[in-house]
Write a protein that holds these residues in place. Structure first.
Motif, PDB file in Angstrom:
ATOM      1  N   ARG A 114       4.634 106.895 102.927  1.00 48.59           N
ATOM      2  CA  ARG A 114       5.916 106.721 102.239  1.00 48.59           C
ATOM      3  C   ARG A 114       6.385 105.264 102.251  1.00 48.59           C
ATOM      4  O   ARG A 114       6.986 104.803 101.284  1.00 48.59           O
ATOM      5  CB  ARG A 114       6.984 107.590 102.915  1.00 48.59           C
ATOM      6  N   ASN A 115       6.119 104.559 103.342  1.00 48.53           N
ATOM      7  CA  ASN A 115       6.548 103.157 103.446  1.00 48.53           C
ATOM      8  C   ASN A 115       5.500 102.253 102.810  1.00 48.53           C
ATOM      9  O   ASN A 115       4.745 101.553 103.482  1.00 48.53           O
ATOM     10  CB  ASN A 115       6.771 102.766 104.904  1.00 48.53           C
ATOM     11  N   LEU A 116       5.441 102.294 101.472  1.00 52.55           N
ATOM     12  CA  LEU A 116       4.435 101.530 100.738  1.00 52.55           C
ATOM     13  C   LEU A 116       5.096 100.362 100.022  1.00 52.55           C
ATOM     14  O   LEU A 116       6.021 100.542  99.227  1.00 52.55           O
ATOM     15  CB  LEU A 116       3.721 102.423  99.722  1.00 52.55           C
ATOM     16  N   VAL A 117       4.593  99.157 100.292  1.00 55.90           N
ATOM     17  CA  VAL A 117       5.035  97.937  99.626  1.00 55.90           C
ATOM     18  C   VAL A 117       3.946  97.550  98.625  1.00 55.90           C
ATOM     19  O   VAL A 117       2.801  97.306  99.015  1.00 55.90           O
ATOM     20  CB  VAL A 117       5.259  96.790 100.634  1.00 55.90           C
ATOM     21  N   VAL A 118       4.290  97.502  97.352  1.00 57.53           N
ATOM     22  CA  VAL A 118       3.326  97.142  96.315  1.00 57.53           C
ATOM     23  C   VAL A 118       3.613  95.721  95.850  1.00 57.53           C
ATOM     24  O   VAL A 118       4.645  95.461  95.211  1.00 57.53           O
ATOM     25  CB  VAL A 118       3.375  98.128  95.129  1.00 57.53           C
ATOM     26  N   ASP A 119       2.726  94.801  96.187  1.00 60.46           N
ATOM     27  CA  ASP A 119       2.796  93.428  95.705  1.00 60.46           C
ATOM     28  C   ASP A 119       1.832  93.346  94.515  1.00 60.46           C
ATOM     29  O   ASP A 119       0.618  93.358  94.712  1.00 60.46           O
ATOM     30  CB  ASP A 119       2.388  92.458  96.812  1.00 60.46           C
ATOM     31  N   PRO A 120       2.332  93.279  93.286  1.00 56.14           N
ATOM     32  CA  PRO A 120       1.458  93.362  92.112  1.00 56.14           C
ATOM     33  C   PRO A 120       0.747  92.044  91.820  1.00 56.14           C
ATOM     34  O   PRO A 120       1.042  91.344  90.839  1.00 56.14           O
ATOM     35  CB  PRO A 120       2.429  93.745  90.994  1.00 56.14           C
ATOM     36  N   VAL A 121      -0.205  91.703  92.671  1.00 57.41           N
ATOM     37  CA  VAL A 121      -0.907  90.422  92.563  1.00 57.41           C
ATOM     38  C   VAL A 121      -1.711  90.391  91.268  1.00 57.41           C
ATOM     39  O   VAL A 121      -2.570  91.251  91.039  1.00 57.41           O
ATOM     40  CB  VAL A 121      -1.828  90.224  93.781  1.00 57.41           C
ATOM     41  N   MET A 122      -1.451  89.383  90.442  1.00 55.02           N
ATOM     42  CA  MET A 122      -2.122  89.290  89.149  1.00 55.02           C
ATOM     43  C   MET A 122      -2.869  87.983  88.955  1.00 55.02           C
ATOM     44  O   MET A 122      -3.977  87.968  88.413  1.00 55.02           O
ATOM     45  CB  MET A 122      -1.108  89.472  88.019  1.00 55.02           C
ATOM     46  N   ILE A 123      -2.268  86.869  89.387  1.00 51.56           N
ATOM     47  CA  ILE A 123      -2.848  85.554  89.131  1.00 51.56           C
ATOM     48  C   ILE A 123      -2.705  84.699  90.376  1.00 51.56           C
ATOM     49  O   ILE A 123      -1.650  84.684  91.013  1.00 51.56           O
ATOM     50  CB  ILE A 123      -2.151  84.859  87.941  1.00 51.56           C
ATOM     51  N   ALA A 124      -3.767  83.971  90.733  1.00 55.04           N
ATOM     52  CA  ALA A 124      -3.717  83.059  91.868  1.00 55.04           C
ATOM     53  C   ALA A 124      -2.871  81.836  91.521  1.00 55.04           C
ATOM     54  O   ALA A 124      -2.621  81.538  90.351  1.00 55.04           O
ATOM     55  CB  ALA A 124      -5.126  82.612  92.251  1.00 55.04           C
ATOM     56  N   LYS A 125      -2.417  81.100  92.550  1.00 54.85           N
ATOM     57  CA  LYS A 125      -1.649  79.883  92.322  1.00 54.85           C
ATOM     58  C   LYS A 125      -2.388  78.917  91.401  1.00 54.85           C
ATOM     59  O   LYS A 125      -1.797  78.183  90.626  1.00 54.85           O
ATOM     60  CB  LYS A 125      -1.365  79.190  93.660  1.00 54.85           C
ATOM     61  N   SER A 126      -3.731  78.931  91.472  1.00 53.66           N
ATOM     62  CA  SER A 126      -4.540  78.032  90.660  1.00 53.66           C
ATOM     63  C   SER A 126      -4.669  78.512  89.223  1.00 53.66           C
ATOM     64  O   SER A 126      -5.226  77.812  88.373  1.00 53.66           O
ATOM     65  CB  SER A 126      -5.931  77.914  91.269  1.00 53.66           C
ATOM     66  N   GLY A 127      -4.194  79.722  88.922  1.00 60.37           N
ATOM     67  CA  GLY A 127      -4.301  80.269  87.580  1.00 60.37           C
ATOM     68  C   GLY A 127      -5.440  81.239  87.377  1.00 60.37           C
ATOM     69  O   GLY A 127      -5.594  81.818  86.298  1.00 60.37           O
ATOM     70  N   HIS A 128      -6.260  81.470  88.399  1.00 55.88           N
ATOM     71  CA  HIS A 128      -7.391  82.380  88.286  1.00 55.88           C
ATOM     72  C   HIS A 128      -6.890  83.828  88.296  1.00 55.88           C
ATOM     73  O   HIS A 128      -6.108  84.214  89.159  1.00 55.88           O
ATOM     74  CB  HIS A 128      -8.359  82.167  89.447  1.00 55.88           C
ATOM     75  N   PRO A 129      -7.339  84.660  87.333  1.00 55.28           N
ATOM     76  CA  PRO A 129      -6.886  86.057  87.308  1.00 55.28           C
ATOM     77  C   PRO A 129      -7.420  86.853  88.496  1.00 55.28           C
ATOM     78  O   PRO A 129      -8.604  86.770  88.833  1.00 55.28           O
ATOM     79  CB  PRO A 129      -7.440  86.590  85.988  1.00 55.28           C
ATOM     80  N   LEU A 130      -6.538  87.622  89.131  1.00 54.23           N
ATOM     81  CA  LEU A 130      -6.901  88.464  90.270  1.00 54.23           C
ATOM     82  C   LEU A 130      -6.732  89.951  89.959  1.00 54.23           C
ATOM     83  O   LEU A 130      -6.984  90.793  90.819  1.00 54.23           O
ATOM     84  CB  LEU A 130      -6.050  88.086  91.483  1.00 54.23           C
TER      85      LEU A 130
END
Length: 281
Positions: free
Chosen positions: A100-116
């Protein structure tokens, strides 16, 4: 002695500033026993990402089964998930083990601009994982991608937060760092209608690699320790602000923050810092 437990489901950062490495450092600094399920191995440093090597969905699921069937967890967070198959496997295990205690960090792009996150995985993230989240923690570009709306003002941040709630998340933290200005303001908005603005003086530095990972990991650590969500988010805001302010200046590019700063000054309870909080219902 029984320690609170927190699980990170994310990619490995060979440079140590983000991903699994940043999460486990944050858990440790906040007195939480960390476990992990690695989704991808990346080759990266402060200058950028030079390679992404995803694991299979089956390999990710096997790690989650191994951890959750034996050790269990008091909270979990997700970071880099990369493809729809991994997202589906993670969502299945979150439901199966009743986290239930789920934190979703929607990581999409690195600081350098590379797609994740692959473009075709955005829908899976939105449809499968966001509805399972206690809280989702997008920065402004991520919030724009998830909601399909432009975010230019604090009012836009509130509108985006409400849209994330409509997608099924029980709460959202819309991080306003990309708005600019002298203050870094984040908004916690919850399904019960409450809003909490958290502000800190902006630190002028290029050493901000892994800030999103660290912030979401600190929320997960607070939840694992039994804090209510507003207190956990406040703790995370203090933790990341101090980590940025004391960044060690490692590397020739976007360097990591200082995950040890919290230990060096001694732990304190959330709300004891000088950062202003504005709570509205």
């Amino acid at each position: 002695m029984t320690l609170p437990r927190a699980l990170t489901i994310a990619g490995s950062d060979s440079g140590g500033g983000a991903g699994i490495q940043a999460d486990l450092k944050t858990f440790t600094a906040l007195g939480v026993c960390g476990t992990s399920a690695i989704t991808c191995v990346t080759a990266q440093n402060t200058l950028g990402v030079t390679g992404v090597y995803p694991l299979t969905a089956e390999q990710v699921a096997a790690q989650l089964d191994a951890v959750l069937a034996d050790i269990g967890t008091d909270s979990a967070k997700t970071g880099m998930l990369y493809d729809p198959q991994i997202i589906a496997a993670v969502a299945d295990r979150i439901r199966r083990y009743g986290i239930r205690n789920l934190v979703v960090d929607p990581v999409m792009i690195a600081k350098s601009g590379h797609p994740l996150l692959l473009p075709e995985a955005q829908a899976a993230l939105r449809d499968l994982l966001v509805p399972l989240a206690l809280v989702v923690t997008p920065n402004l570009p991520e919030a724009e991608a998830l909601t399909g709306m432009a975010i230019r003002t604090r009012a836009d941040m509130e509108a985006a937060g409400r849209r994330l709630l409509q997608m099924g998340a029980r709460a959202a933290v819309v991080k306003g760092g990309h708005l600019g200005g002298g203050r870094a303001a984040d908004l916690l908005i919850a399904a019960d209608g409450s809003r909490l603005w958290l502000e800190a003086d902006r630190v002028e530095t290029r050493h901000t690699h892994g800030t999103g990972c660290t912030f979401s990991a600190a929320i997960a650590a607070g939840l694992a320790r039994g804090l209510e969500l507003p207190e956990a988010v406040s703790l995370a805001k203090e933790f990341i602000t101090l980590a940025i302010r004391t960044a060690p200046g490692i590397g020739a590019g976007n360097g990591p923050t200082n995950h040890l700063a919290w230990l060096e000054r001694g732990r304190r309870q959330p709300g004891e810092g000088g950062d202003r909080r504005e709570h509205t219902a």
